[in-house]
Design an enzyme around this catalytic site. Structure first.
Site, PDB file in Angstrom:
ATOM      1  N   HIS A   9       6.112   9.765   8.176  1.00 23.34           N
ATOM      2  CA  HIS A   9       6.978  10.590   7.429  1.00 23.34           C
ATOM      3  C   HIS A   9       6.123  11.825   6.503  1.00 23.34           C
ATOM      4  O   HIS A   9       4.977  11.523   6.497  1.00 23.34           O
ATOM      5  CB  HIS A   9       7.784   9.619   6.614  1.00 23.34           C
ATOM      6  CG  HIS A   9       6.814   9.027   5.320  1.00 23.34           C
ATOM      7  ND1 HIS A   9       6.269   9.672   4.452  1.00 23.34           N
ATOM      8  CD2 HIS A   9       6.324   7.853   5.433  1.00 23.34           C
ATOM      9  CE1 HIS A   9       5.543   8.691   3.731  1.00 23.34           C
ATOM     10  NE2 HIS A   9       5.619   7.786   4.229  1.00 23.34           N
ATOM     11  N   GLY A  10       6.808  12.832   6.546  1.00 27.58           N
ATOM     12  CA  GLY A  10       6.271  13.676   5.625  1.00 27.58           C
ATOM     13  C   GLY A  10       5.926  13.366   4.190  1.00 27.58           C
ATOM     14  O   GLY A  10       6.435  12.218   3.810  1.00 27.58           O
ATOM     15  N   SER A  12       5.886  12.329   0.540  1.00 22.65           N
ATOM     16  CA  SER A  12       7.180  11.719  -0.155  1.00 22.65           C
ATOM     17  C   SER A  12       6.747  12.079  -1.677  1.00 22.65           C
ATOM     18  O   SER A  12       5.629  12.589  -1.874  1.00 22.65           O
ATOM     19  CB  SER A  12       7.183  10.138  -0.118  1.00 22.65           C
ATOM     20  OG  SER A  12       6.238   9.488  -1.085  1.00 22.65           O
ATOM     21  N   TRP A  14       6.658  10.269  -4.129  1.00 23.96           N
ATOM     22  CA  TRP A  14       5.588   9.459  -4.842  1.00 23.96           C
ATOM     23  C   TRP A  14       3.999   9.674  -4.076  1.00 23.96           C
ATOM     24  O   TRP A  14       3.124   9.458  -4.830  1.00 23.96           O
ATOM     25  CB  TRP A  14       5.790   7.888  -4.861  1.00 23.96           C
ATOM     26  CG  TRP A  14       6.860   7.603  -5.717  1.00 23.96           C
ATOM     27  CD1 TRP A  14       7.391   8.340  -6.770  1.00 23.96           C
ATOM     28  CD2 TRP A  14       6.981   6.264  -6.222  1.00 23.96           C
ATOM     29  NE1 TRP A  14       8.211   7.716  -7.308  1.00 23.96           N
ATOM     30  CE2 TRP A  14       8.060   6.373  -7.367  1.00 23.96           C
ATOM     31  CE3 TRP A  14       6.843   4.886  -5.837  1.00 23.96           C
ATOM     32  CZ2 TRP A  14       8.574   5.242  -7.943  1.00 23.96           C
ATOM     33  CZ3 TRP A  14       7.103   3.742  -6.433  1.00 23.96           C
ATOM     34  CH2 TRP A  14       8.258   4.022  -7.541  1.00 23.96           C
ATOM     35  N   ASN A  15       4.303  10.128  -2.754  1.00 21.13           N
ATOM     36  CA  ASN A  15       2.809  10.654  -2.184  1.00 21.13           C
ATOM     37  C   ASN A  15       2.285  11.617  -3.255  1.00 21.13           C
ATOM     38  O   ASN A  15       1.233  11.733  -3.609  1.00 21.13           O
ATOM     39  CB  ASN A  15       2.875  10.958  -0.791  1.00 21.13           C
ATOM     40  CG  ASN A  15       3.162   9.893   0.257  1.00 21.13           C
ATOM     41  OD1 ASN A  15       3.768  10.188   1.181  1.00 21.13           O
ATOM     42  ND2 ASN A  15       2.792   8.769  -0.024  1.00 21.13           N
ATOM     43  N   ARG A  60      12.591   7.959   3.669  1.00 22.29           N
ATOM     44  CA  ARG A  60      11.457   9.246   3.875  1.00 22.29           C
ATOM     45  C   ARG A  60      11.279   9.133   5.619  1.00 22.29           C
ATOM     46  O   ARG A  60      11.005  10.214   6.020  1.00 22.29           O
ATOM     47  CB  ARG A  60      10.226   8.758   3.099  1.00 22.29           C
ATOM     48  CG  ARG A  60       9.622   7.584   3.093  1.00 22.29           C
ATOM     49  CD  ARG A  60       8.517   7.264   2.095  1.00 22.29           C
ATOM     50  NE  ARG A  60       7.764   6.155   2.102  1.00 22.29           N
ATOM     51  CZ  ARG A  60       7.940   5.132   1.573  1.00 22.29           C
ATOM     52  NH1 ARG A  60       9.153   4.863   1.149  1.00 22.29           N
ATOM     53  NH2 ARG A  60       7.144   4.143   1.720  1.00 22.29           N
ATOM     54  N   GLU A  87       6.972   0.457   5.354  1.00 23.30           N
ATOM     55  CA  GLU A  87       5.764   0.608   4.754  1.00 23.30           C
ATOM     56  C   GLU A  87       5.200  -1.023   4.609  1.00 23.30           C
ATOM     57  O   GLU A  87       5.953  -1.699   4.480  1.00 23.30           O
ATOM     58  CB  GLU A  87       5.674   1.610   3.821  1.00 23.30           C
ATOM     59  CG  GLU A  87       4.387   1.837   3.119  1.00 23.30           C
ATOM     60  CD  GLU A  87       3.385   2.248   3.953  1.00 23.30           C
ATOM     61  OE1 GLU A  87       2.762   1.325   4.841  1.00 23.30           O
ATOM     62  OE2 GLU A  87       2.733   3.148   3.810  1.00 23.30           O
ATOM     63  N   HIS A  89       4.394  -3.899   2.267  1.00 25.30           N
ATOM     64  CA  HIS A  89       4.830  -3.984   0.748  1.00 25.30           C
ATOM     65  C   HIS A  89       3.787  -4.119   0.007  1.00 25.30           C
ATOM     66  O   HIS A  89       2.664  -4.691   0.261  1.00 25.30           O
ATOM     67  CB  HIS A  89       5.687  -5.458   0.895  1.00 25.30           C
ATOM     68  CG  HIS A  89       6.359  -5.550  -0.534  1.00 25.30           C
ATOM     69  ND1 HIS A  89       5.907  -5.706  -2.006  1.00 25.30           N
ATOM     70  CD2 HIS A  89       7.756  -5.747  -0.754  1.00 25.30           C
ATOM     71  CE1 HIS A  89       6.704  -5.386  -2.904  1.00 25.30           C
ATOM     72  NE2 HIS A  89       8.023  -5.514  -2.285  1.00 25.30           N
ATOM     73  N   TYR A  90       3.574  -3.212  -1.038  1.00 27.08           N
ATOM     74  CA  TYR A  90       2.436  -3.071  -1.943  1.00 27.08           C
ATOM     75  C   TYR A  90       2.489  -3.954  -3.340  1.00 27.08           C
ATOM     76  O   TYR A  90       1.644  -3.960  -4.166  1.00 27.08           O
ATOM     77  CB  TYR A  90       2.212  -1.756  -2.648  1.00 27.08           C
ATOM     78  CG  TYR A  90       1.176  -0.791  -1.771  1.00 27.08           C
ATOM     79  CD1 TYR A  90      -0.335  -1.665  -1.964  1.00 27.08           C
ATOM     80  CD2 TYR A  90       1.266  -0.097  -0.764  1.00 27.08           C
ATOM     81  CE1 TYR A  90      -1.319  -0.957  -1.508  1.00 27.08           C
ATOM     82  CE2 TYR A  90      -0.021   0.497  -0.530  1.00 27.08           C
ATOM     83  CZ  TYR A  90      -1.217   0.361  -0.586  1.00 27.08           C
ATOM     84  OH  TYR A  90      -2.348   0.529   0.115  1.00 27.08           O
ATOM     85  N   ARG A 114      -6.044  -1.699  -1.209  1.00 31.05           N
ATOM     86  CA  ARG A 114      -5.654  -0.568  -0.421  1.00 31.05           C
ATOM     87  C   ARG A 114      -5.631  -0.715   1.170  1.00 31.05           C
ATOM     88  O   ARG A 114      -4.968  -0.565   1.928  1.00 31.05           O
ATOM     89  CB  ARG A 114      -6.159   0.504  -0.891  1.00 31.05           C
ATOM     90  CG  ARG A 114      -5.593   1.955  -0.663  1.00 31.05           C
ATOM     91  CD  ARG A 114      -5.854   3.409  -1.242  1.00 31.05           C
ATOM     92  NE  ARG A 114      -5.001   4.322  -0.512  1.00 31.05           N
ATOM     93  CZ  ARG A 114      -5.710   5.357  -0.142  1.00 31.05           C
ATOM     94  NH1 ARG A 114      -6.965   5.599  -0.261  1.00 31.05           N
ATOM     95  NH2 ARG A 114      -4.990   6.318   0.550  1.00 31.05           N
ATOM     96  N   HIS A 182       5.418   4.644   8.850  1.00 32.34           N
ATOM     97  CA  HIS A 182       4.823   4.926   7.597  1.00 32.34           C
ATOM     98  C   HIS A 182       3.172   4.783   7.796  1.00 32.34           C
ATOM     99  O   HIS A 182       2.854   4.476   8.895  1.00 32.34           O
ATOM    100  CB  HIS A 182       5.142   3.907   6.513  1.00 32.34           C
ATOM    101  CG  HIS A 182       6.543   3.812   6.434  1.00 32.34           C
ATOM    102  ND1 HIS A 182       7.004   4.448   5.085  1.00 32.34           N
ATOM    103  CD2 HIS A 182       7.743   3.290   7.133  1.00 32.34           C
ATOM    104  CE1 HIS A 182       8.458   4.559   5.379  1.00 32.34           C
ATOM    105  NE2 HIS A 182       8.999   3.747   6.230  1.00 32.34           N
TER     106      HIS A 182
HETATM  107  O1  LIG Z   1       1.493   3.968  -1.281  1.00 30.80           O
HETATM  108  C1  LIG Z   1       1.827   3.601  -0.031  1.00 30.80           C
HETATM  109  O2  LIG Z   1       2.964   3.000   0.404  1.00 30.80           O
HETATM  110  C2  LIG Z   1       0.896   3.938   0.982  1.00 30.80           C
HETATM  111  C3  LIG Z   1       1.383   5.147   1.725  1.00 30.80           C
HETATM  112  O3  LIG Z   1       1.785   6.193   1.048  1.00 30.80           O
HETATM  113  O4  LIG Z   1      -0.299   4.388   0.450  1.00 30.80           O
HETATM  114  P1  LIG Z   1      -1.704   3.946   0.992  1.00 30.80           P
HETATM  115  O5  LIG Z   1      -2.141   5.057   1.871  1.00 30.80           O
HETATM  116  O6  LIG Z   1      -2.550   4.115  -0.352  1.00 30.80           O
HETATM  117  O7  LIG Z   1      -1.785   2.846   1.614  1.00 30.80           O
END
Ligand SMILES: O=C(O)[C@@H](CO)OP(=O)(O)O
Length: 259
Positions: A9-10, A12, A14-15, A60, A87, A89-90, A114, A182
């Site tokens: 995706h382009g 976001s 939050w990016n 997104r 994506e 899950h963080y 990360r 993602h």
């Molecule tokens: O925040 C996130 O979900 C990811 C992608 O934007 O970040 P990262 O590249 O730090 O894994």
């Protein structure tokens, strides 16, 4: 032979704010919309016409696919969506500022969370406003399938069933399949396609909005390892920018920012 187009995706919102995003459903920034348009232009210029598109359940990715396909006048092609393309899950990092997280926990811990292959961030609590346990779009999933955190190995495990059951059958029809997803779900797919080792995947980053094209053989293996970005120079610069997130901007923003 079949063609697989991977499109992250382009950018976001939050990016742009340098926040960990994961399963939080944030929209594209204005720059992200332009990147999606450019992605569509690149497909047109390369004469690539997807027959079907697969997206995650996050807006997104959905909006990026729509914008890119609209440019190519292909909004009408069949679409399939799955949480398995979401994506990574963080966990409890969702909504936190990357630069602040790095400052607070140190570079090593930051990079382990990360980019390490098999160490997930701490889990998010079910009553956290940024948890997805009560999100309508996952209502048909057994609660234990909804992640509270994931490492990349977890993403590989939940993505591969969708690769084999949904994407490969479309490729087997001999067509061109676009997957709009993602950074980390595409890293998981590239790891599988290119046979990237658990060690080397740590250093692989995917840029936003630049189509990555793989020609696949009859066993759905790449004819060329790594595929080809439709704008290699832009991809190289954007990959560096993704790598360096956390090291630069927005240090003064509040961590744990809510949507
Ligand atoms: O925040 C996130 O979900 C990811 C992608 O934007 O970040 P990262 O590249 O730090 O894994």
């Amino acid at each position: 032979m079949a063609t697989l187009v991977l499109l992250r995706h382009g950018e976001s919102v939050w990016n742009a704010e340098n926040l960990f995003t994961g399963w939080v459903d944030v929209d594209l920034s204005a720059k992200g919309e332009s990147e999606a348009t450019r992605g569509g232009d690149l497909l047109l210029d390369a004469d690539i016409t997807p027959d079907v598109v697969h997206t995650s359940l996050l807006k997104r990715a959905i909006r990026t696919a729509n914008i890119a396909l609209d440019v190519a006048d292909l909004l009408w092609i069949p679409v399939r969506r799955s949480w398995r393309l979401n994506e990574r899950h963080y966990g409890a990092l969702q909504g936190k500022n990357k630069a602040q997280t790095r400052d607070e926990y140190g570079e090593d811990q930051f990079m382990v969370w990360r980019r390490s292959y098999d160490t997930p961030p701490p889990p998010i609590k079910d009553d956290d406003p940024l948890s997805q346990v009560n999100d309508l779009r996952y209502a048909s999933l057994p609660s234990e399938l909804i992640p509270r955190t994931e490492c990349l190995a977890d993403v590989v495990d939940r993505l591969l069933p969708y690769w084999y059951d949904a994407i490969v059958p479309d490729l087997a029809n001999g067509g061109t399949v676009m997957v709009t997803a993602h950074g980390n779900s595409l890293r998981a797919l590239v790891k599988h396609l290119d046979g990237v080792s658990d060690e080397d995947i740590v250093g692989l980053n995917i840029p936003t909005g630049i189509p990555l094209v793989y020609e696949l053989d009859d066993d759905f293996a790449p004819l060329k390892r790594g595929g080809e970005y439709l704008d290699p120079a832009a991809a190289k610069a954007a990959i560096e920018a993704v790598k360096n997130q956390g090291a630069n901007k927005n240090k003064n923003q509040g961590a744990n920012k809510k949507k």
